[in-house]
Design a protein around this motif. Structure first.
Motif, mmCIF file in Angstrom:
data_model
loop_
_atom_site.group_PDB
_atom_site.id
_atom_site.type_symbol
_atom_site.label_atom_id
_atom_site.label_comp_id
_atom_site.label_asym_id
_atom_site.label_seq_id
_atom_site.Cartn_x
_atom_site.Cartn_y
_atom_site.Cartn_z
ATOM 1 N N ALA A 16 0.647 -64.254 -53.050
ATOM 2 C CA ALA A 16 2.039 -64.105 -52.609
ATOM 3 C C ALA A 16 2.162 -64.376 -51.115
ATOM 4 O O ALA A 16 3.071 -65.087 -50.672
ATOM 5 C CB ALA A 16 2.560 -62.709 -52.933
ATOM 6 N N SER A 17 1.237 -63.832 -50.334
ATOM 7 C CA SER A 17 1.274 -64.049 -48.890
ATOM 8 C C SER A 17 1.090 -65.534 -48.565
ATOM 9 O O SER A 17 1.811 -66.080 -47.728
ATOM 10 C CB SER A 17 0.198 -63.216 -48.192
ATOM 11 O OG SER A 17 0.295 -63.379 -46.789
ATOM 12 N N HIS A 18 0.146 -66.174 -49.235
ATOM 13 C CA HIS A 18 -0.064 -67.617 -49.011
ATOM 14 C C HIS A 18 1.182 -68.411 -49.387
ATOM 15 O O HIS A 18 1.572 -69.335 -48.663
ATOM 16 C CB HIS A 18 -1.280 -68.112 -49.791
ATOM 17 C CG HIS A 18 -2.574 -67.671 -49.192
ATOM 18 N ND1 HIS A 18 -3.115 -68.255 -48.073
ATOM 19 C CD2 HIS A 18 -3.428 -66.685 -49.554
ATOM 20 C CE1 HIS A 18 -4.256 -67.656 -47.756
ATOM 21 N NE2 HIS A 18 -4.462 -66.694 -48.648
ATOM 22 N N LEU A 19 1.810 -68.040 -50.500
ATOM 23 C CA LEU A 19 3.036 -68.726 -50.913
ATOM 24 C C LEU A 19 4.112 -68.575 -49.853
ATOM 25 O O LEU A 19 4.748 -69.558 -49.453
ATOM 26 C CB LEU A 19 3.526 -68.166 -52.252
ATOM 27 C CG LEU A 19 4.864 -68.702 -52.743
ATOM 28 C CD1 LEU A 19 4.723 -70.159 -53.182
ATOM 29 C CD2 LEU A 19 5.394 -67.852 -53.881
ATOM 30 N N PHE A 20 4.324 -67.348 -49.390
ATOM 31 C CA PHE A 20 5.370 -67.099 -48.393
ATOM 32 C C PHE A 20 5.083 -67.832 -47.085
ATOM 33 O O PHE A 20 6.005 -68.243 -46.393
ATOM 34 C CB PHE A 20 5.526 -65.603 -48.135
ATOM 35 C CG PHE A 20 6.003 -64.810 -49.319
ATOM 36 C CD1 PHE A 20 6.610 -65.410 -50.408
ATOM 37 C CD2 PHE A 20 5.836 -63.438 -49.347
ATOM 38 C CE1 PHE A 20 7.044 -64.677 -51.508
ATOM 39 C CE2 PHE A 20 6.268 -62.686 -50.428
ATOM 40 C CZ PHE A 20 6.868 -63.307 -51.511
ATOM 41 N N GLN A 21 3.808 -67.984 -46.741
ATOM 42 C CA GLN A 21 3.447 -68.678 -45.508
ATOM 43 C C GLN A 21 3.557 -70.199 -45.648
ATOM 44 O O GLN A 21 3.897 -70.893 -44.691
ATOM 45 C CB GLN A 21 2.015 -68.320 -45.102
ATOM 46 C CG GLN A 21 1.843 -66.882 -44.686
ATOM 47 C CD GLN A 21 0.381 -66.508 -44.516
ATOM 48 O OE1 GLN A 21 -0.448 -67.349 -44.195
ATOM 49 N NE2 GLN A 21 0.067 -65.237 -44.741
ATOM 50 N N GLU A 22 3.249 -70.716 -46.835
ATOM 51 C CA GLU A 22 3.176 -72.168 -47.032
ATOM 52 C C GLU A 22 4.514 -72.803 -47.378
ATOM 53 O O GLU A 22 4.760 -73.959 -47.020
ATOM 54 C CB GLU A 22 2.141 -72.490 -48.109
ATOM 55 C CG GLU A 22 0.723 -72.156 -47.658
ATOM 56 C CD GLU A 22 -0.293 -72.175 -48.798
ATOM 57 O OE1 GLU A 22 0.068 -72.579 -49.920
ATOM 58 O OE2 GLU A 22 -1.444 -71.775 -48.544
ATOM 59 N N SER A 85 10.177 -56.635 -47.393
ATOM 60 C CA SER A 85 8.885 -56.724 -48.086
ATOM 61 C C SER A 85 8.337 -58.141 -48.052
ATOM 62 O O SER A 85 7.137 -58.340 -47.855
ATOM 63 C CB SER A 85 9.027 -56.252 -49.533
ATOM 64 O OG SER A 85 9.377 -54.893 -49.567
ATOM 65 N N VAL A 86 9.217 -59.111 -48.228
ATOM 66 C CA VAL A 86 8.781 -60.513 -48.136
ATOM 67 C C VAL A 86 8.214 -60.788 -46.753
ATOM 68 O O VAL A 86 7.149 -61.410 -46.605
ATOM 69 C CB VAL A 86 9.943 -61.484 -48.463
ATOM 70 C CG1 VAL A 86 9.583 -62.922 -48.096
ATOM 71 C CG2 VAL A 86 10.330 -61.382 -49.938
ATOM 72 N N LEU A 87 8.909 -60.318 -45.720
ATOM 73 C CA LEU A 87 8.451 -60.546 -44.347
ATOM 74 C C LEU A 87 7.119 -59.847 -44.085
ATOM 75 O O LEU A 87 6.242 -60.402 -43.395
ATOM 76 C CB LEU A 87 9.510 -60.088 -43.349
ATOM 77 C CG LEU A 87 10.855 -60.828 -43.448
ATOM 78 C CD1 LEU A 87 11.886 -60.186 -42.535
ATOM 79 C CD2 LEU A 87 10.689 -62.301 -43.149
ATOM 80 N N ILE A 88 6.933 -58.669 -44.640
ATOM 81 C CA ILE A 88 5.670 -57.944 -44.457
ATOM 82 C C ILE A 88 4.533 -58.663 -45.184
ATOM 83 O O ILE A 88 3.449 -58.843 -44.623
ATOM 84 C CB ILE A 88 5.796 -56.484 -44.945
ATOM 85 C CG1 ILE A 88 6.693 -55.701 -43.996
ATOM 86 C CG2 ILE A 88 4.429 -55.819 -45.061
ATOM 87 C CD1 ILE A 88 7.106 -54.338 -44.515
ATOM 88 N N VAL A 89 4.776 -59.079 -46.409
ATOM 89 C CA VAL A 89 3.730 -59.765 -47.174
ATOM 90 C C VAL A 89 3.367 -61.086 -46.506
ATOM 91 O O VAL A 89 2.199 -61.474 -46.483
ATOM 92 C CB VAL A 89 4.167 -59.975 -48.644
ATOM 93 C CG1 VAL A 89 3.198 -60.877 -49.391
ATOM 94 C CG2 VAL A 89 4.287 -58.627 -49.351
ATOM 95 N N ALA A 90 4.349 -61.770 -45.932
ATOM 96 C CA ALA A 90 4.078 -63.046 -45.270
ATOM 97 C C ALA A 90 3.212 -62.876 -44.026
ATOM 98 O O ALA A 90 2.348 -63.709 -43.752
ATOM 99 C CB ALA A 90 5.391 -63.737 -44.896
ATOM 100 N N GLU A 91 3.447 -61.802 -43.276
ATOM 101 C CA GLU A 91 2.689 -61.537 -42.052
ATOM 102 C C GLU A 91 2.402 -60.042 -41.951
ATOM 103 O O GLU A 91 3.017 -59.341 -41.145
ATOM 104 C CB GLU A 91 3.478 -61.981 -40.821
ATOM 105 C CG GLU A 91 3.783 -63.466 -40.759
ATOM 106 C CD GLU A 91 4.589 -63.803 -39.526
ATOM 107 O OE1 GLU A 91 3.971 -64.233 -38.539
ATOM 108 O OE2 GLU A 91 5.809 -63.619 -39.552
ATOM 109 N N PRO A 92 1.456 -59.542 -42.741
ATOM 110 C CA PRO A 92 1.244 -58.085 -42.807
ATOM 111 C C PRO A 92 0.881 -57.440 -41.476
ATOM 112 O O PRO A 92 1.419 -56.372 -41.145
ATOM 113 C CB PRO A 92 0.119 -57.919 -43.818
ATOM 114 C CG PRO A 92 -0.186 -59.249 -44.374
ATOM 115 C CD PRO A 92 0.601 -60.268 -43.644
ATOM 116 N N ALA A 93 0.005 -58.039 -40.715
ATOM 117 C CA ALA A 93 -0.442 -57.404 -39.470
ATOM 118 C C ALA A 93 0.696 -57.301 -38.453
ATOM 119 O O ALA A 93 0.734 -56.357 -37.661
ATOM 120 C CB ALA A 93 -1.618 -58.165 -38.878
#
Length: 165
Positions: A16-22, A85-93
Motif C-alpha cells: 500500500a505504501s509503495h502504491l501511494f508513493q508510486e 491514513s493515506v498520507l501516513i501510509v505513504a510517508e509513515p516516518a
C-alpha cells in the motif's frame, strides 16, 4: 515488540505504501481532499460557536444551528481519518515520528470531547444553554473550542516543518 522506527520502516515497505508513493496523483489527491474536509469541519464549528458567542444567527436557537452544522463535522471527520491514513501510509516516518502529529492527535481528541460536551445537552433540551449561568459557560466553551480546533489545524500544518524524533 517493534520500535517506532521499525514500525515506520515496515509500513513504508508495504505494498500500500509503495502504491501511494508510486502513483503520482494519490498523495496530492489525498492532501486536497484532506484540506477540503478541514475547511468543512472548521466552517461547521465556526458557525456553531459564533452562534454560541452571539455573533451570528441570533434569530436561530443554538439547537437549530447545531442540528444544521454538526452533521457536516461528523461527515468531515471520517474523511479526514481516511485521507490522513493515506498520507501516513505513504510517508509513515514523516508523521509517526513527529511530535506535531502527536500534538494534533491529542488536541483532536480533546476537541471532539468538547464538541460532544457542547452538543449533547441540546439533544435532551434545546434550550439547555439559554439559562443565564449556562450562557456564559457556552460562550467560554465556544471560544476554547475554536482556539483548540485552530491549534489542531496549525499542528497538522507543522508536521511538514517539525523534525521527527
Amino acid at each position: 515488540m517493534l520500535s517506532l522506527t521499525e514500525f515506520c520502516n515496515w509500513l513504508a515497505d508495504t505494498s500500500a505504501s509503495h502504491l501511494f508513493q508510486e502513483v503520482l496523483w494519490i498523495v496530492p489527491a489525498a492532501q486536497s481532499i484532506h484540506i477540503l474536509a478541514i475547511a468543512i469541519a472548521m466552517s461547521a464549528l465556526l458557525m456553531i460557536h459564533l452562534r454560541s458567542i452571539g455573533v451570528l444567527a441570533r434569530d436561530q436557537t443554538r439547537s437549530e444551528i447545531v442540528d444544521r452544522f454538526l452533521p457536516a463535522l461528523w461527515i468531515a471527520l471520517p474523511v479526514l481519518l481516511a485521507t490522513g491514513s493515506v498520507l501516513i501510509v505513504a510517508e509513515p516516518a514523516r508523521s509517526l515520528r513527529n511530535p506535531a502529529f502527536y500534538w494534533k492527535m491529542g488536541l483532536l481528541l480533546v476537541g471532539i470531547v468538547i464538541t460532544l460536551t457542547y452538543a449533547r445537552p441540546l439533544r435532551r433540551d434545546p434550550s439547555w444553554w439559554d439559562e443565564t449561568r449556562r450562557r456564559q459557560l457556552a460562550s467560554g466553551i465556544a471560544v476554547t473550542s475554536l482556539i483548540l480546533w485552530v491549534a489542531i489545524v496549525f499542528c497538522g500544518r507543522w508536521i511538514a516543518y517539525v523534525s521527527p524524533f
